[in-house]
Design an enzyme around this catalytic site. Structure first.
Site, PDB file in Angstrom:
ATOM      1  N   ASP A 168       4.578   3.441   4.810  1.00 55.87           N
ATOM      2  CA  ASP A 168       4.577   3.351   3.474  1.00 55.87           C
ATOM      3  C   ASP A 168       4.717   4.672   2.612  1.00 55.87           C
ATOM      4  O   ASP A 168       4.173   5.703   3.000  1.00 55.87           O
ATOM      5  CB  ASP A 168       3.112   2.711   3.156  1.00 55.87           C
ATOM      6  N   GLU A 197       5.677   9.105  23.645  1.00 57.16           N
ATOM      7  CA  GLU A 197       4.643   8.992  24.755  1.00 57.16           C
ATOM      8  C   GLU A 197       4.891   7.828  25.572  1.00 57.16           C
ATOM      9  O   GLU A 197       4.359   7.489  26.511  1.00 57.16           O
ATOM     10  CB  GLU A 197       3.175   9.246  24.378  1.00 57.16           C
TER      11      GLU A 197
HETATM   12  O1  TEU Z   1       5.621   0.854  -2.472  1.00 54.14           O
HETATM   13  C1  TEU Z   1       6.019   2.055  -2.977  1.00 54.14           C
HETATM   14  C2  TEU Z   1       6.586   2.111  -4.314  1.00 54.14           C
HETATM   15  O2  TEU Z   1       6.557   3.153  -4.756  1.00 54.14           O
HETATM   16  C3  TEU Z   1       7.189   1.005  -4.936  1.00 54.14           C
HETATM   17  O3  TEU Z   1       8.333   0.309  -4.501  1.00 54.14           O
HETATM   18  C4  TEU Z   1       6.155   0.213  -5.751  1.00 54.14           C
HETATM   19  O4  TEU Z   1       5.948  -1.236  -5.174  1.00 54.14           O
HETATM   20  C5  TEU Z   1       6.485   0.198  -7.110  1.00 54.14           C
HETATM   21  O5  TEU Z   1       6.390   1.508  -7.701  1.00 54.14           O
HETATM   22  C6  TEU Z   1       5.602  -0.626  -7.933  1.00 54.14           C
HETATM   23  O6  TEU Z   1       6.014  -1.115  -8.961  1.00 54.14           O
HETATM   24  C7  TEU Z   1       4.683   0.848  -1.316  1.00 54.14           C
HETATM   25  C8  TEU Z   1       4.609  -0.891  -0.961  1.00 54.14           C
HETATM   26  O7  TEU Z   1       5.655  -1.232  -0.684  1.00 54.14           O
HETATM   27  C9  TEU Z   1       3.784  -1.275  -2.231  1.00 54.14           C
HETATM   28  O8  TEU Z   1       3.532  -2.740  -1.923  1.00 54.14           O
HETATM   29  C10 TEU Z   1       2.682  -0.605  -2.550  1.00 54.14           C
HETATM   30  O9  TEU Z   1       1.886  -1.031  -3.698  1.00 54.14           O
HETATM   31  C11 TEU Z   1       2.632   0.955  -2.558  1.00 54.14           C
HETATM   32  O10 TEU Z   1       3.665   1.353  -1.601  1.00 54.14           O
HETATM   33  C12 TEU Z   1       1.303   1.718  -2.562  1.00 54.14           C
HETATM   34  O11 TEU Z   1       1.102   1.504  -1.219  1.00 54.14           O
END
Ligand code: TEU
Length: 564
Positions: free
Chosen positions: A218, A267
């Protein structure tokens, strides 16, 4: 909670030793809370997924990617993780996870899980310890705490904004502030702290030891930060180039982290894989996709494009070149849990970037959508038709195709969610400017009746509109024309056909028609406009709309091969 696993498994004998499976895999994203609810509490769970292993196997996918299932207060749908090495009790147990892995592996399906390293939940032990320990402590040093500015430090350290809207700093009772680039409940970790680095290596091993085949990382471009004083203002930040030295995003030093992760992946036999979710300039992609780093990176270009021949061709050409530069393979995505479903995007006259919930439905039934200040009327039939064509185009490309649960049912974005029912923090934090991402996270319809169309026995955690019954798995199974049957046919064929990673464009003489050849054996043809295209003396292997007398209709894709 750590526990010793007893049932490590690898995918079936046919594939267990294949170390390159990820290069051309079909990966199906499961959003666990909304897939299938076995225990009747309205939230999907791991046992619900176990119940659907046959469904997943019949779909013909190579891997599942599970969005977070960890203990979480669900402030951001599970991307606020309270314990990286356990399962949320509402979603099951570690034993359920192990059983799921064994059962998927037995069907030759690999398991990719989501790792959320930029931030924890504010319920994580570390954050609770940081609050208790106070300023200057080692506990606080794992996060990004700063004193405020202004008289009494009552102003935040900077005027930075969170990606979800609103300020990026939150004040704690003793007066200090902590950084959260997403929701308030998601404090950012300080990746210069050695305990943070060590703990994530432990988490990777924990899940790899349990048979996990790969990791989706993520916001992989955000971990390391340079917060040396003086901190820039929001305006100054906007002027800093993304050259690897930006204070917050896509820093070169993040790759030192991934080099240590790669050592852990290697690993294992076969080595574990990873795919970076990194919203960075394309020129920076190969760093993430390097075999010395995560190995693969998401490319969201198709997801951001219109259904348009010129855009699609440019995207394919550019991304294949980028993948070649890193030695990785490309990835393709049309839908995921963060964006408006592609059937809906393509049904709007000017889809543009409606991802990330940008825009909002302007009537209760989702017939019209407001994007900026323009109202657009959704044509569900056109959207679904183009979505099938785009999916079959994508599935024919070299590289890995990432599918999002429900797209195989032709699902549209759900607009019929009241403000009170909305859960996504982007809705509340952006003060209703856009509706957020709940519309693509509504539980799947498995049958046409019951309190949640077969999702479970209780009302679902997000409301399902009545039209979802039309898309139910039970209605589509066995139907030659259904979108589910179409996905199954296409994915089965892909398994037979895909060999090398080559692609050769074939000139069609029509700017609205794209055609490419794979391994000198089969071709993919897509009509992006309304005009049909004569396929001539070719066998149709699968098509997104019926081909009659060798004529591919408009807004359709066919896979074809020379007549035997
Ligand atoms: O998303 C990262 C992200 O920056 C965007 O796609 C985000 O969803 C967008 O800015 C919102 O409007 C990831 C995950 O896929 C998302 O579901 C999470 O909310 C985010 O990280 C935080 O962990």
């Amino acid at each position: 909670m750590d526990a010793v696993t007893t049932s490590v498994s690898t995918p079936g004998p046919r594939t267990a030793t294949d170390t390159t499976w990820w290069r051309q895999a079909v990966v199906y994203q499961i959003y666990p809370r909304s897939f299938s609810d076995a225990d009747g509490d309205g939230l999907g769970d791991l046992r619900g997924i176990i119940d659907k292993v046959d469904y997943l196997a019949e779909l013909g996918i190579d891997a599942v990617w599970l969005s977070p299932f960890y203990p979480s207060e669900l402030a951001d749908g599970g991307y606020d993780v309270a314990d990286y090495r356990d399962v949320d009790p509402r979603l099951g147990t570690l034993a359920d996870f192990d059983e799921l892995v064994v059962k998927l592996h037995a069907r030759g399906i690999r398991v990719v899980i989501d790792i959320v390293p930029n931030h924890t939940s504010d319920q994580h032990d570390w954050f609770q310890e940081a609050l208790a320990a106070g300023p200057g402590s080692n506990e606080r040093a794992r996060y990004i705490f700063r004193d405020g500015t202004g008289p009494d430090g009552a102003q935040p350290p900077t005027d930075w904004e969170s990606f979800f809207g609103g300020g990026a700093w939150e004040r704690v009772p003793d007066g200090q502030w902590y950084l959260h680039l997403f929701a308030v409940e998601q404090p950012d970790l300080d990746w210069s702290h050695p305990e943070v680095r060590e703990d994530f290596l432990r988490t990777l091993r924990f899940w790899a030891d349990r048979g996990t085949d790969g990791f989706r990382v993520d916001v992989a471009h955000m971990l390391t930060k340079d917060l040396s004083e003086p901190l820039p203002t929001r305006a100054e930040l906007a002027d800093i180039p993304f050259d690897g030295n930006h204070p917050l995003l896509d820093r070169d030093d993040v790759h030192e982290v991934y080099a240590t992760w790669r050592e852990v992946f290697d690993e294992y036999d076969p080595p574990r894989t990873a795919v970076a979710e990194a919203w960075v300039h394309p020129s920076r992609f190969p760093l993430y996709a390097s075999p010395k780093g995560l190995g693969q990176a998401f490319n969201f270009d198709l997801l951001e494009a219109d259904f348009d021949a010129h855009q699609f061709r440019t995207i394919v050409t550019d991304n294949l070149a980028l993948a070649a530069r890193s030695g990785s393979s490309s990835t393709w995505v049309l839908s995921n849990h963060d964006v408006v479903r592609h059937a809906t995007r393509y049904g709007l006259p000017r889809p543009g970037r409606v991802g990330e919930g940008a825009g909002r439905p302007s009537d209760r039934h989702g017939r019209a959508w407001l994007l900026g200040d323009a109202e657009q009327v959704l044509d569900r039939v056109v959207g679904a038709r183009r979505a099938r064509a785009a999916t079959l185009f994508m599935a024919g490309l070299p590289g890995s195709a990432y599918l999002y649960q429900g797209e195989e049912l032709g699902l549209h974005e759900v607009a019929e969610i009241s403000d009170e029912q909305r859960q996504d923090p982007t809705f509340s934090r952006r003060k209703g400017l856009d509706v957020g991402r709940d519309g693509c996270r509504v539980p799947l319809p498995w049958s046409t009746d019951g309190p949640s169309f077969g999702f479970g026995t209780a009302p679902p955690h997000l409301p399902q509109p009545s039209w979802m019954a039309v898309h139910a798995v039970s209605r589509q199974e066995g139907h030659p024309e259904s979108t589910l049957t179409f996905y199954r046919q296409a994915l089965a064929l892909r398994r037979e056909l895909v060999a090398g990673e080559d692609l050769t464009w074939v000139d069609t003489g029509d700017p609205d028609v794209l055609r490419f050849r794979r391994h000198d054996a089969w071709e993919v043809v897509t009509t992006f406009g309304a005009q049909p295209y004569a396929l001539g003396d070719l066998d149709v292997l699968v098509s997104s709309r019926p081909v009659v007398d060798g004529i591919l209709p408009g807004e359709a894709t066919a896979w074809v091969s020379p007549r035997a």
